[in-house]
Design a protein around this motif. Sequence first.
Motif, PDB file in Angstrom:
ATOM      1  N   PHE A 236      20.170   6.856  23.107  1.00  0.00           N
ATOM      2  CA  PHE A 236      19.632   8.086  22.549  1.00  0.00           C
ATOM      3  C   PHE A 236      19.288   7.903  21.080  1.00  0.00           C
ATOM      4  CE2 PHE A 236      22.030   9.570  26.171  1.00  0.00           C
ATOM      5  CZ  PHE A 236      21.198  10.531  26.712  1.00  0.00           C
ATOM      6  N   ARG A 237      18.249   8.578  20.680  1.00  0.00           N
ATOM      7  CA  ARG A 237      17.863   8.653  19.285  1.00  0.00           C
ATOM      8  C   ARG A 237      18.215  10.038  18.750  1.00  0.00           C
ATOM      9  NH1 ARG A 237      13.549   5.346  17.496  1.00  0.00           N
ATOM     10  NH2 ARG A 237      12.760   7.146  16.331  1.00  0.00           N
ATOM     11  N   MET A 238      18.164  10.176  17.447  1.00  0.00           N
ATOM     12  CA  MET A 238      18.506  11.453  16.849  1.00  0.00           C
ATOM     13  C   MET A 238      17.583  12.559  17.350  1.00  0.00           C
ATOM     14  SD  MET A 238      18.801  12.462  12.814  1.00  0.00           S
ATOM     15  CE  MET A 238      17.036  12.327  12.579  1.00  0.00           C
ATOM     16  N   GLU A 239      16.321  12.237  17.594  1.00  0.00           N
ATOM     17  CA  GLU A 239      15.359  13.243  18.029  1.00  0.00           C
ATOM     18  C   GLU A 239      15.690  13.825  19.393  1.00  0.00           C
ATOM     19  OE1 GLU A 239      14.705  10.348  16.811  1.00  0.00           O
ATOM     20  OE2 GLU A 239      13.308  10.545  15.129  1.00  0.00           O
ATOM     21  N   ASP A 240      16.557  13.149  20.156  1.00  0.00           N
ATOM     22  CA  ASP A 240      16.934  13.647  21.480  1.00  0.00           C
ATOM     23  C   ASP A 240      17.939  14.791  21.416  1.00  0.00           C
ATOM     24  OD1 ASP A 240      15.343  11.761  22.858  1.00  0.00           O
ATOM     25  OD2 ASP A 240      16.875  10.232  22.529  1.00  0.00           O
ATOM     26  N   ASN A 241      18.393  15.123  20.228  1.00  0.00           N
ATOM     27  CA  ASN A 241      19.403  16.166  20.075  1.00  0.00           C
ATOM     28  C   ASN A 241      18.729  17.507  19.793  1.00  0.00           C
ATOM     29  OD1 ASN A 241      21.536  17.832  19.388  1.00  0.00           O
ATOM     30  ND2 ASN A 241      22.604  16.257  18.228  1.00  0.00           N
ATOM     31  N   PRO A 242      18.651  18.408  20.784  1.00  0.00           N
ATOM     32  CA  PRO A 242      17.937  19.675  20.584  1.00  0.00           C
ATOM     33  C   PRO A 242      18.679  20.662  19.692  1.00  0.00           C
ATOM     34  CG  PRO A 242      18.961  19.644  22.738  1.00  0.00           C
ATOM     35  CD  PRO A 242      19.177  18.280  22.160  1.00  0.00           C
ATOM     36  N   SER A 243      19.939  20.352  19.337  1.00  0.00           N
ATOM     37  CA  SER A 243      20.656  21.252  18.434  1.00  0.00           C
ATOM     38  C   SER A 243      20.200  21.074  16.988  1.00  0.00           C
ATOM     39  CB  SER A 243      22.161  21.003  18.528  1.00  0.00           C
ATOM     40  OG  SER A 243      22.498  19.752  17.976  1.00  0.00           O
ATOM     41  N   LEU A 244      19.393  20.040  16.725  1.00  0.00           N
ATOM     42  CA  LEU A 244      18.912  19.796  15.371  1.00  0.00           C
ATOM     43  C   LEU A 244      17.497  20.338  15.198  1.00  0.00           C
ATOM     44  CD1 LEU A 244      20.078  16.117  14.697  1.00  0.00           C
ATOM     45  CD2 LEU A 244      21.155  18.237  13.933  1.00  0.00           C
ATOM     46  N   SER A 245      17.288  21.121  14.163  1.00  0.00           N
ATOM     47  CA  SER A 245      15.943  21.577  13.819  1.00  0.00           C
ATOM     48  C   SER A 245      15.177  20.437  13.179  1.00  0.00           C
ATOM     49  CB  SER A 245      16.017  22.753  12.849  1.00  0.00           C
ATOM     50  OG  SER A 245      16.546  22.322  11.595  1.00  0.00           O
ATOM     51  N   GLU A 246      13.860  20.595  13.076  1.00  0.00           N
ATOM     52  CA  GLU A 246      13.043  19.582  12.413  1.00  0.00           C
ATOM     53  C   GLU A 246      13.478  19.406  10.967  1.00  0.00           C
ATOM     54  OE1 GLU A 246      10.794  17.400  13.371  1.00  0.00           O
ATOM     55  OE2 GLU A 246      11.180  17.981  15.441  1.00  0.00           O
ATOM     56  N   LYS A 247      13.854  20.504  10.342  1.00  0.00           N
ATOM     57  CA  LYS A 247      14.292  20.429   8.947  1.00  0.00           C
ATOM     58  C   LYS A 247      15.546  19.573   8.825  1.00  0.00           C
ATOM     59  CE  LYS A 247      15.656  23.344   5.019  1.00  0.00           C
ATOM     60  NZ  LYS A 247      15.862  24.742   4.553  1.00  0.00           N
ATOM     61  N   MET A 248      16.500  19.761   9.734  1.00  0.00           N
ATOM     62  CA  MET A 248      17.719  18.970   9.682  1.00  0.00           C
ATOM     63  C   MET A 248      17.447  17.512  10.024  1.00  0.00           C
ATOM     64  SD  MET A 248      20.073  20.836   8.555  1.00  0.00           S
ATOM     65  CE  MET A 248      21.428  19.697   8.844  1.00  0.00           C
ATOM     66  N   ILE A 249      16.552  17.273  10.968  1.00  0.00           N
ATOM     67  CA  ILE A 249      16.209  15.897  11.318  1.00  0.00           C
ATOM     68  C   ILE A 249      15.623  15.177  10.110  1.00  0.00           C
ATOM     69  CG2 ILE A 249      14.608  14.494  12.673  1.00  0.00           C
ATOM     70  CD1 ILE A 249      15.070  16.420  14.997  1.00  0.00           C
ATOM     71  N   GLU A 250      14.742  15.863   9.394  1.00  0.00           N
ATOM     72  CA  GLU A 250      14.156  15.251   8.201  1.00  0.00           C
ATOM     73  C   GLU A 250      15.216  15.004   7.142  1.00  0.00           C
ATOM     74  OE1 GLU A 250      11.147  13.999   7.673  1.00  0.00           O
ATOM     75  OE2 GLU A 250      10.880  14.394   9.821  1.00  0.00           O
ATOM     76  N   ARG A 251      16.148  15.905   7.031  1.00  0.00           N
ATOM     77  CA  ARG A 251      17.220  15.705   6.054  1.00  0.00           C
ATOM     78  C   ARG A 251      18.001  14.440   6.359  1.00  0.00           C
ATOM     79  NH1 ARG A 251      22.855  19.118   5.445  1.00  0.00           N
ATOM     80  NH2 ARG A 251      23.713  17.858   3.765  1.00  0.00           N
ATOM     81  N   TYR A 252      18.402  14.272   7.610  1.00  0.00           N
ATOM     82  CA  TYR A 252      19.196  13.103   7.963  1.00  0.00           C
ATOM     83  C   TYR A 252      18.383  11.819   7.886  1.00  0.00           C
ATOM     84  CZ  TYR A 252      22.964  16.192   9.200  1.00  0.00           C
ATOM     85  OH  TYR A 252      23.963  17.120   9.146  1.00  0.00           O
ATOM     86  N   ARG A 253      17.120  11.884   8.176  1.00  0.00           N
ATOM     87  CA  ARG A 253      16.278  10.700   7.988  1.00  0.00           C
ATOM     88  C   ARG A 253      16.289  10.250   6.538  1.00  0.00           C
ATOM     89  NH1 ARG A 253      11.274  12.917  11.563  1.00  0.00           N
ATOM     90  NH2 ARG A 253      11.841  11.992  13.580  1.00  0.00           N
ATOM     91  N   GLY A 254      16.350  11.215   5.638  1.00  0.00           N
ATOM     92  CA  GLY A 254      16.321  10.892   4.219  1.00  0.00           C
ATOM     93  C   GLY A 254      17.624  10.331   3.687  1.00  0.00           C
ATOM     94  N   LEU A 255      18.696  10.405   4.467  1.00  0.00           N
ATOM     95  CA  LEU A 255      19.988   9.928   3.995  1.00  0.00           C
ATOM     96  C   LEU A 255      20.154   8.426   4.121  1.00  0.00           C
ATOM     97  CD1 LEU A 255      22.495  12.607   5.357  1.00  0.00           C
ATOM     98  CD2 LEU A 255      21.654  12.328   3.025  1.00  0.00           C
TER      99      LEU A 255
END
Length: 454
Positions: free
Chosen positions: A231-250
């Motif tokens: 699984f990749r992070m994008e497979d987690n529907p509990s994460l909004s696009e905003k949160m996904i972008e935040r974690y990508r930036g970490l």
Amino acid sequence: HGAAQQRPVTSVYAVEKSQCDDSRLHSLRSKKVLDGRHLSVFQPAQAQEVALRAVDTVNAAVQRRFHGEGVAVAAQLLHAGVRDVIGGVLAEQGVHRPQQSFALCGKTIRSLRRNLVTPLLPILKELGFTVHGRAGENMLEVTQRGRTNRFYLFGGKDEGASAMIQGITLAGILLDEVALMPRSFVEQALARCSVEGSKFWFNCNPEHPRHWFYEEWIQKRDEKNAYYLHFRMEDNPSLSEKMIERYRGLYSGSFYQRFIEGRWVAAEGLVYPFMEEPDRFLPPPEGPFEEFIVSCDYGTVNPASFGLWGRKEGVWYRLKEYYYDSKRDGGPKTDEEHYQGLVSLLGARRPRCVIVDPSAASFQEVIRRHGEYRVIPAKNNVLDGIRQVSTALKEGAVEICRPCKDSIREFGLYRWDPAGNKDCPVKENDHAMDDIRYFVATALWDEQEEFIVF
């Protein structure tokens, strides 16, 4: 691996830990997901046909700041959904195999209780199970329809942990974050599963591609009759696009490839490549500061690096440093001379504590003997510390100020060792890097290294 050789009905799961607080999701939402395209993975009938279920997980926030779970099968899609599945699978097994013993294993029992057991209990109750924990024992009794099973809790922190699980007979086991456990503990734990039809579950995050679990279980999944899910992070529907972008930036480099893309890759290049970005280093802010801490990497022949940290409005600034290289600056100094350097660095400031290299016993004793500053031995897990520093720097929890010339120099030189069979930085240009790591790991992270404390 007696259980594996007998081709037991085994399940191995390495599941992404969602980035949501427990209170934000409800198990009914997870059931909706299980009624969809992922249901086939978890149907009990199919579970009886699969020898091993392995999931190579992506943990989008390795520090687990929001009670992320490693509880599970392949249902990492939702925070509560993961717990439904593991509750359903483990407890369902208990219904059909009463009066059996199972094991739940984490890096420590404390982290296992927090990340798995505590959020799992209300889900089990919703599913109709009764759970009793025995006071003073690391064991749960789970009952449904008059049938009871025991679930023992074990920590697999180090090589000595294998002795704690030795001797028990198990009908199934789940190893949470198995890649963080020593091989000796895991193999001993699996050997305990001697009941006919016993099952295994694993979950883990990606590590170095020469990691023993990757080589022995994931790469050999066909040989071990394993069912492997990635699984990749994008497979987690509990994460909004905003949160996904935040974690990508970490994350960047190998950490990004592992924790965002879920790839087993070797670390290479600069340890902190993002510190090459323009304007990464700030002028010291004007005071006042709320408190101060000093972190120390001690050396006599090797350089000694002490950093002065000041906290202002929730951010820790490395304001200035004491850095002495005996080869560059004119010969070695004694413990007492380095102590005077510490005193000069602090001036009239009164620090909360002085965090010192845990191997520098003589220097710690000198500080204690003077009686001016409280000494704390630093936490010294290198890889965990590097991940924590990377996150703290990217989130702006810590900032490096321009007067810290040797820190800035080392950020541009501190590299991964390309020749190693495991993640390991080159032991050069690492003295300020070590004292920064000591500060972040000891002052900003809690005892279980799960989240930053401000």
